[in-house]
Design a protein around this motif. Sequence first.
Motif, PDB file in Angstrom:
ATOM      1  N   GLN A  28      17.022 -18.747  43.249  1.00 38.91           N
ATOM      2  CA  GLN A  28      17.080 -17.328  42.882  1.00 38.91           C
ATOM      3  C   GLN A  28      17.178 -17.147  41.372  1.00 38.91           C
ATOM      4  O   GLN A  28      16.555 -16.236  40.806  1.00 38.91           O
ATOM      5  N   HIS A  81      12.188 -11.769  34.518  1.00 29.67           N
ATOM      6  CA  HIS A  81      12.993 -11.013  33.556  1.00 29.67           C
ATOM      7  C   HIS A  81      12.130 -10.246  32.560  1.00 29.67           C
ATOM      8  O   HIS A  81      12.422  -9.101  32.215  1.00 29.67           O
ATOM      9  N   GLU A  96      14.614 -15.064  39.003  1.00 31.67           N
ATOM     10  CA  GLU A  96      15.019 -13.931  38.181  1.00 31.67           C
ATOM     11  C   GLU A  96      14.735 -14.172  36.705  1.00 31.67           C
ATOM     12  O   GLU A  96      14.417 -13.225  35.976  1.00 31.67           O
ATOM     13  N   ILE A  99      20.236 -11.979  35.072  1.00 32.49           N
ATOM     14  CA  ILE A  99      20.336 -12.113  36.518  1.00 32.49           C
ATOM     15  C   ILE A  99      21.108 -10.920  37.081  1.00 32.49           C
ATOM     16  O   ILE A  99      21.888 -10.283  36.380  1.00 32.49           O
ATOM     17  N   SER A 100      20.875 -10.634  38.341  1.00 35.27           N
ATOM     18  CA  SER A 100      21.491  -9.471  38.977  1.00 35.27           C
ATOM     19  C   SER A 100      22.993  -9.666  39.166  1.00 35.27           C
ATOM     20  O   SER A 100      23.492 -10.796  39.227  1.00 35.27           O
TER      21      SER A 100
END
Length: 358
Positions: free
Chosen positions: A110, A118, A114, A66-67
């Motif tokens: 979110q 990925h 993600e 994840i970011s």
Amino acid sequence: MRLVSTKYIKPGAILGQTIFNENGVVLLQKGMYLSQNILHRLQRHGISYVYVVDKTTSDIQAKSVISDELRNTTTQTMRNIFTELNGSDVVKHSFILDKQQGKLASIVSQIVGEIQSHGESISMLADIFLSDDYILQHSLNVTVYSLAIGQAMNLNANQLSELGIGALLHDIGKGLIDKNILNKPGKLTDEEFEIMKTHTTMGYNILRKQQSISTVVAHCAYQHHERLNGSGYPRGIKGDQIHLYAKIIGVADVFDAVTSNRVYREAMLPNEGLEVLYAGAMDLFDKDMVEAFKNSIAIYPNGVSVQLSDNRIGVVVRQNKHLCDRPIIRILEDGKRGTPYEIDLSKELTVMITKCHI
């Protein structure tokens, strides 16, 4: 990059990944030289492994699931919830969670997106943080793992949303546990453990009274320590008496607990954590869920050194998604060829990974 134990890194090695604190502030920048003092600091903070730069593996990347932005948003939201819960009364709990419900649902959505984009099997070893609050990082990791299992089991969007919120809040009762017990660096006494176990019931009592929170989310907090054979707590229920989401979170919770860095215990590698789950399959954990998890995570993460059944030694380069125990390996030592070369274990079916070298 190569994944190496902080116990065995020699001073002068170059850090291969940036290390942040839980607020997203850079503590150690990628590319810096690691001194003996820095290595001792990492070990004191319970960091068991880091990525270092290595000429033969300079192209290997460890991609975050994840970011950084989403991680920071999630951590801050969870910190706000736990901070406001601490010392507040039960009536106030309702307002705290009602206020955060929309944000929690957005975070879960979110994370699902993600994970889906990925492109590789999941590995949380790419995300190393120095944190004084284990619960916040644990809650996020358990959520990522739980949602990965849920996706592998083909849960629908509504189920994934409930599961994700349940995973984020599964330890909410720990916000009411005495901090001296919660943060104790060593093993709990029997009396302290009995107090710790009450976090499941306290979490359930907080969540079940919220109009904005689904009842099944409350049962995630209540039942995530229950086990199939009735050996869990708080009620010792068995099998199908345990909610589907709680079973999933139970698998994710144990895996993250044994593979996370703790001051008093060195983290296991993912393949070792998976062995713990398989040892409990059928008796403690749902075997299908363990299998779904196995097919979602990187059992042998990029950059980890491995020994093969034919005694060749190499480093994991890339993952074969859904064949997580059969990655692509760069062979560095085979007793014959001096030039590194790669083999794909999804095609070399007679060759197995027998050992990880860290």
